[in-house]
Every structure is written in structure tokens, then in C-alpha cells.
Write a protein that holds these residues in place. Structure first.
Motif, PDB file in Angstrom:
ATOM      1  N   GLN A 198      10.520  39.618  91.683  1.00  0.00           N
ATOM      2  CA  GLN A 198      11.069  39.256  90.205  1.00  0.00           C
ATOM      3  C   GLN A 198       9.582  39.188  89.345  1.00  0.00           C
ATOM      4  OE1 GLN A 198      12.147  35.554  91.313  1.00  0.00           O
ATOM      5  NE2 GLN A 198      14.395  36.075  92.021  1.00  0.00           N
ATOM      6  N   ALA A 199       8.309  38.678  89.829  1.00  0.00           N
ATOM      7  CA  ALA A 199       7.662  38.845  89.539  1.00  0.00           C
ATOM      8  C   ALA A 199       6.507  40.189  88.430  1.00  0.00           C
ATOM      9  CB  ALA A 199       6.330  38.344  90.410  1.00  0.00           C
ATOM     10  N   LEU A 200       7.473  41.168  89.583  1.00  0.00           N
ATOM     11  CA  LEU A 200       6.951  42.667  88.737  1.00  0.00           C
ATOM     12  C   LEU A 200       7.733  43.040  88.078  1.00  0.00           C
ATOM     13  CD1 LEU A 200       5.426  45.227  89.520  1.00  0.00           C
ATOM     14  CD2 LEU A 200       7.610  45.526  91.010  1.00  0.00           C
ATOM     15  N   GLU A 201       9.283  42.491  88.311  1.00  0.00           N
ATOM     16  CA  GLU A 201       9.768  42.811  86.917  1.00  0.00           C
ATOM     17  C   GLU A 201      10.305  41.822  85.964  1.00  0.00           C
ATOM     18  OE1 GLU A 201      14.187  42.173  85.783  1.00  0.00           O
ATOM     19  OE2 GLU A 201      13.824  41.688  87.669  1.00  0.00           O
ATOM     20  N   THR A 202       8.828  40.579  85.911  1.00  0.00           N
ATOM     21  CA  THR A 202       8.587  39.857  84.255  1.00  0.00           C
ATOM     22  C   THR A 202       7.969  40.920  83.970  1.00  0.00           C
ATOM     23  OG1 THR A 202       9.785  38.413  84.851  1.00  0.00           O
ATOM     24  CG2 THR A 202       8.347  37.760  83.796  1.00  0.00           C
ATOM     25  N   SER A 203       6.245  40.732  85.081  1.00  0.00           N
ATOM     26  CA  SER A 203       4.938  41.611  84.185  1.00  0.00           C
ATOM     27  C   SER A 203       5.331  42.768  83.712  1.00  0.00           C
ATOM     28  CB  SER A 203       4.430  41.911  85.002  1.00  0.00           C
ATOM     29  OG  SER A 203       4.635  42.900  86.047  1.00  0.00           O
ATOM     30  N   LEU A 204       6.679  43.605  84.242  1.00  0.00           N
ATOM     31  CA  LEU A 204       7.188  45.113  83.282  1.00  0.00           C
ATOM     32  C   LEU A 204       7.107  44.349  81.557  1.00  0.00           C
ATOM     33  CD1 LEU A 204       8.503  47.274  86.518  1.00  0.00           C
ATOM     34  CD2 LEU A 204       6.480  47.253  85.436  1.00  0.00           C
ATOM     35  N   GLU A 205       8.033  43.641  81.828  1.00  0.00           N
ATOM     36  CA  GLU A 205       8.909  42.517  80.814  1.00  0.00           C
ATOM     37  C   GLU A 205       7.748  42.642  79.586  1.00  0.00           C
ATOM     38  OE1 GLU A 205      13.151  40.256  80.440  1.00  0.00           O
ATOM     39  OE2 GLU A 205      11.421  39.358  81.302  1.00  0.00           O
ATOM     40  N   ILE A 206       6.950  41.481  79.882  1.00  0.00           N
ATOM     41  CA  ILE A 206       5.679  40.743  79.572  1.00  0.00           C
ATOM     42  C   ILE A 206       5.675  42.475  78.235  1.00  0.00           C
ATOM     43  CG2 ILE A 206       4.000  39.915  79.630  1.00  0.00           C
ATOM     44  CD1 ILE A 206       4.864  38.078  81.229  1.00  0.00           C
ATOM     45  N   ALA A 207       5.074  43.340  79.954  1.00  0.00           N
ATOM     46  CA  ALA A 207       4.027  44.426  78.979  1.00  0.00           C
ATOM     47  C   ALA A 207       4.955  45.231  78.424  1.00  0.00           C
ATOM     48  CB  ALA A 207       3.881  45.672  80.443  1.00  0.00           C
ATOM     49  N   ARG A 208       6.082  45.002  78.256  1.00  0.00           N
ATOM     50  CA  ARG A 208       6.717  46.276  77.160  1.00  0.00           C
ATOM     51  C   ARG A 208       7.134  45.503  75.746  1.00  0.00           C
ATOM     52  NH1 ARG A 208       9.786  47.904  82.011  1.00  0.00           N
ATOM     53  NH2 ARG A 208      11.859  45.450  81.232  1.00  0.00           N
ATOM     54  N   LEU A 209       7.162  43.654  76.254  1.00  0.00           N
ATOM     55  CA  LEU A 209       7.727  43.380  74.643  1.00  0.00           C
ATOM     56  C   LEU A 209       6.433  42.906  73.911  1.00  0.00           C
ATOM     57  CD1 LEU A 209      10.100  40.519  75.812  1.00  0.00           C
ATOM     58  CD2 LEU A 209      10.261  42.607  74.629  1.00  0.00           C
ATOM     59  N   SER A 210       5.477  43.221  74.652  1.00  0.00           N
ATOM     60  CA  SER A 210       3.769  41.954  73.846  1.00  0.00           C
ATOM     61  C   SER A 210       2.753  43.585  73.627  1.00  0.00           C
ATOM     62  CB  SER A 210       3.214  41.217  74.491  1.00  0.00           C
ATOM     63  OG  SER A 210       2.403  40.227  74.515  1.00  0.00           O
ATOM     64  N   PRO A 211       2.563  42.991  72.047  1.00  0.00           N
ATOM     65  CA  PRO A 211       1.975  44.020  71.992  1.00  0.00           C
ATOM     66  C   PRO A 211       0.244  43.566  72.429  1.00  0.00           C
ATOM     67  CG  PRO A 211       2.049  42.853  70.305  1.00  0.00           C
ATOM     68  CD  PRO A 211       3.410  42.508  70.751  1.00  0.00           C
ATOM     69  N   MET A 212       0.402  42.183  72.782  1.00  0.00           N
ATOM     70  CA  MET A 212      -1.492  42.115  73.474  1.00  0.00           C
ATOM     71  C   MET A 212      -1.646  42.802  74.939  1.00  0.00           C
ATOM     72  SD  MET A 212      -1.751  38.300  72.182  1.00  0.00           S
ATOM     73  CE  MET A 212      -0.027  37.786  72.812  1.00  0.00           C
ATOM     74  N   HIS A 213      -0.479  43.303  75.519  1.00  0.00           N
ATOM     75  CA  HIS A 213      -0.510  43.622  76.846  1.00  0.00           C
ATOM     76  C   HIS A 213       0.342  45.333  76.738  1.00  0.00           C
ATOM     77  CE1 HIS A 213      -2.053  39.534  78.241  1.00  0.00           C
ATOM     78  NE2 HIS A 213      -0.982  39.055  77.533  1.00  0.00           N
ATOM     79  N   ARG A 214       0.072  45.546  75.973  1.00  0.00           N
ATOM     80  CA  ARG A 214       0.283  47.343  75.925  1.00  0.00           C
ATOM     81  C   ARG A 214      -0.664  48.249  76.903  1.00  0.00           C
ATOM     82  NH1 ARG A 214       2.127  48.909  70.295  1.00  0.00           N
ATOM     83  NH2 ARG A 214       3.865  47.437  70.118  1.00  0.00           N
ATOM     84  N   ARG A 215      -2.247  47.468  76.746  1.00  0.00           N
ATOM     85  CA  ARG A 215      -2.815  48.299  77.687  1.00  0.00           C
ATOM     86  C   ARG A 215      -2.395  48.476  79.747  1.00  0.00           C
ATOM     87  NH1 ARG A 215      -5.398  43.577  76.374  1.00  0.00           N
ATOM     88  NH2 ARG A 215      -5.420  42.340  78.067  1.00  0.00           N
TER      89      ARG A 215
END
Length: 343
Positions: A198-215
Motif C-alpha cells: 500500500q505504501a509503495l502504491e501511495t508513493s507512486l501515486e504521490i510522485a505522479r500527482l505532485s510536481p514537487m516529487h517528479r524526480r
């Protein structure tokens, strides 16, 4: 939970402001409710939750408005409205949220909010505003995807290492009770696997949504590679601990290299945890696992020992695959097994 609670609080207030001040709705209660359901305090599937929420509210309100305007309100009307709204939602999508949200929205329409004018459309818009504000909060006020997945991965790696070390100590001390305790601990590790996924899925989701974490978008790939092999390694460790308990209880003779190999694999597991957390290619882990594999001896020691040896070999392959090695290459790291003795 703190980032999710903060996101819910901020986005709920903003959703109310947008619905009242920008869109002009007088009581847009669906907007902040949609935010809370969309973000929640769990991990993962926020995009899906937002879509299910909007569709569920729309179905519930649509069916409720249509029926209540014809048949009025009352006990049997509520039964009919809820049944039809949830049935329509099931045919559209079998997700739990969409079905429950459709039923609860139909209840609200049939009891507190009888249809009037554009009320149904306004509530759909409120749900859409809330869903969009929830996703915006996840994107603009995100938790760190790196810290999120690393923290939960650490628990998973630690669980596997603990089971391996405990089993080694039980064998070393010839203590079946200690092996039973290791088995009991191993049986509780599935929760760590589920939360890590679940945490892995959430981290991928945040990375897709957030411009601050695109890297960060490329970072979870290494954890994705490790997820299934680590799950398999824990399952094999449970079987290993169970067979160790049986072997010790029966007084079976076990190979002397078992304990050293188990401890080396436990250390390799923690090394993999550290290398992934630091963003390094897990080359040292691969070397450590191969060194542990070279400890495996040949010969037959009896049924329990053979079963444990098979589980050890499987765990070695799992850990090598967790580092990104293909299965064929991982199998090549195992020393050959002696053929069974001929009768």
C-alpha cells in the motif's frame, strides 16, 4: 497519519469555499465529505477513490431524485431507492466505495434532501469539487513518497531478518520452543507485506500527482522489483521455521552450515534495506547473498533437513531476484544438489 489528516483538513475547508464562493451553492456539504473520503487516512488508490466517489454520489443522487419525485419518501421508498441505487452501482463497477456511496447518497436524497430543481446536479458538482480538491491537496501538500515507502520497507526487511536470525538461534541451541516462537513471529509478517504494498502504491501515486516529487518517479522501481520476491522470501521463511521446529522436536540431525547461512542471509536482507533506502544499486547485497549460497553443503541429512535446505535455496533465489537479478541467473548461484542415493 499526520500528512493525510492535514490534507483532509485543509482541502475540506477549501472545497467548502470553492463550492460556496465560486460556484455559489448554499449548502455544499458533499464537497468537504468528498475530500475526506477521497484522501482518507489509509494508503493507496486515491485516484480510484475519487473517481468512485463522484460516480457513486452521482448514481445515488440520480436514482434517488428520479424515484423520490415519483413515489415520495417513507420506509418502503427508502428500501426501494437504496436497493436500486446500489444495484445500479454494482453493474457500473463492483468497487466497494462506489456501491456504498451510491446507497448513502440515495438515503440522503430520500430523507433529508428531497429533490428540488437543480439540487441533484448541484450535489454532483459538489462531489466533483471535493474529489478534485482532495487530489489537489495530495499533489500540493504531499507526504514524502521516499520516506513513506522507505519506512514501511524497513519493517518488511526487518521482519524477514528477524525470522532468519531467530531460526538460526533455535537450531544452534536445539530449542524447539524458540523455533516455535520464530514461526509465530513469521506468521504475523503478512501485515508488513500488505502495508508495504500500500505504501509503495501511495508513493507512486504521490510522485505522479505532485510536481514537487517528479524526480522521485524512477525511485520506486527498485522497490517494485523487490516487492514480490520479498513476499516469497517471507513465505519460504515461515515454512523453514515450521520445519525447524519439527526437526528440533524430533531430535533430527541438521547440517552444521545451516545457522551460518541463515545469519548471513539475515545480514544480506538488512544490507538490501540500506542500499535501497540510499538509492544505490544493491550490488553489495548480491555479493553477500552469493557468499551465503556458497555455504550450502551437499549430501542428504534426512527429510526435515532436505526440506529446510530447499527453503534456504528458495530464499537465496528470492533475495537475488529482489536485487533485480533474473531468476535464471539467481538459480545459477546455487551449488548443485547431489543426486538422491540409489536404492
Amino acid at each position: 497519519m499526520a500528512p493525510s489528516i492535514g490534507q483532509c483538513a485543509v482541502a475540506a475547508g477549501l472545497a467548502w469555499l470553492v463550492a460556496t464562493e465560486v460556484v455559489g451553492h448554499s449548502r455544499p456539504f458533499f464537497a468537504p465529505i468528498a475530500v475526506v473520503i477521497c484522501i482518507g487516512v489509509g494508503l493507496g488508490q486515491r485516484l480510484r477513490r475519487a473517481a468512485e466517489l463522484v460516480v457513486g454520489v452521482s448514481l445515488g443522487i440520480g436514482v434517488g431524485d428520479l424515484l423520490v419525485s415519483w413515489i415520495g419518501t417513507g420506509a418502503w421508498q427508502i428500501m426501494l431507492v437504496v436497493a436500486l441505487a446500489m444495484a445500479v452501482a454494482v453493474f457500473v463497477d463492483r468497487g466497494t466505495l462506489i456501491v456504498l456511496q451510491s446507497g448513502s447518497s440515495a438515503v440522503l436524497v430520500a430523507t433529508l434532501l428531497p429533490p428540488s430543481g437543480t439540487g441533484g446536479l448541484d450535489r454532483m458538482v459538489d462531489a466533483l469539487i471535493g474529489g478534485l480538491m482532495g487530489l489537489a491537496a495530495v499533489a500540493l501538500l504531499p507526504a514524502s513518497p521516499s520516506r513513506l515507502v522507505t519506512r514501511h520497507a524497513a519493517a518488511l526487511f526487518g521482519s524477514l531478518a528477524d525470522v532468519l536470525r531467530s531460526t538460526a538461534e533455535a537450531i544452534e541451541r536445539s530449542d524447539p520452543a524458540m523455533a516455535a516462537a520464530a514461526l509465530e513471529a513469521a506468521r504475523g509478517t503478512q501485515a508488513h507485506v500488505d502495508v508495504f504494498r500500500q505504501a509503495l502504491e501511495t508513493s507512486l501515486e504521490i510522485a505522479r500527482l505532485s510536481p514537487m516529487h517528479r524526480r522521485y518517479r524512477s525511485r520506486p522501481a527498485e522497490y517494485e522489483t523487490a516487492a514480490d520476491p520479498l513476499d516469497h522470501a517471507l513465505r519460504n521463511a515461515r515454512v523453514l521455521a515450521r520445519r525447524a521446529m519439527v526437526a528440533l522436536d524430533d531430535g533430527d540431525r541438521l547440517p552444521p552450515w545451516f545457522t551460518g547461512t541463515l545469519r548471513e542471509l539475515a545480514e544480506a536482507t538488512l544490507l538490501l534495506r540500506d542500499e535501497l533506502a540510499e538509492g544505490r544499486e544493491p550490488k553489495r547485497t548480491g555479493t553477500a547473498v552469493r557468499a551465503a549460497a556458497s555455504r550450502l553443503g551437499a549430501g542428504r541429512w534426512g527429510f526435515s533437513a532436505d526440506v529446510m535446505n530447499a527453503q534456504l535455496r528458495s530464499i537465496i533465489v528470492d533475495l537475488l531476484q529482489a536485487t533485480g537479478v533474473e531468476r535464471e541467473n539467481a538459480l545459477s548461484a546455487l551449488p548443485p544438489l547431489d543426486p538422491p542415493a540409489q536404492p
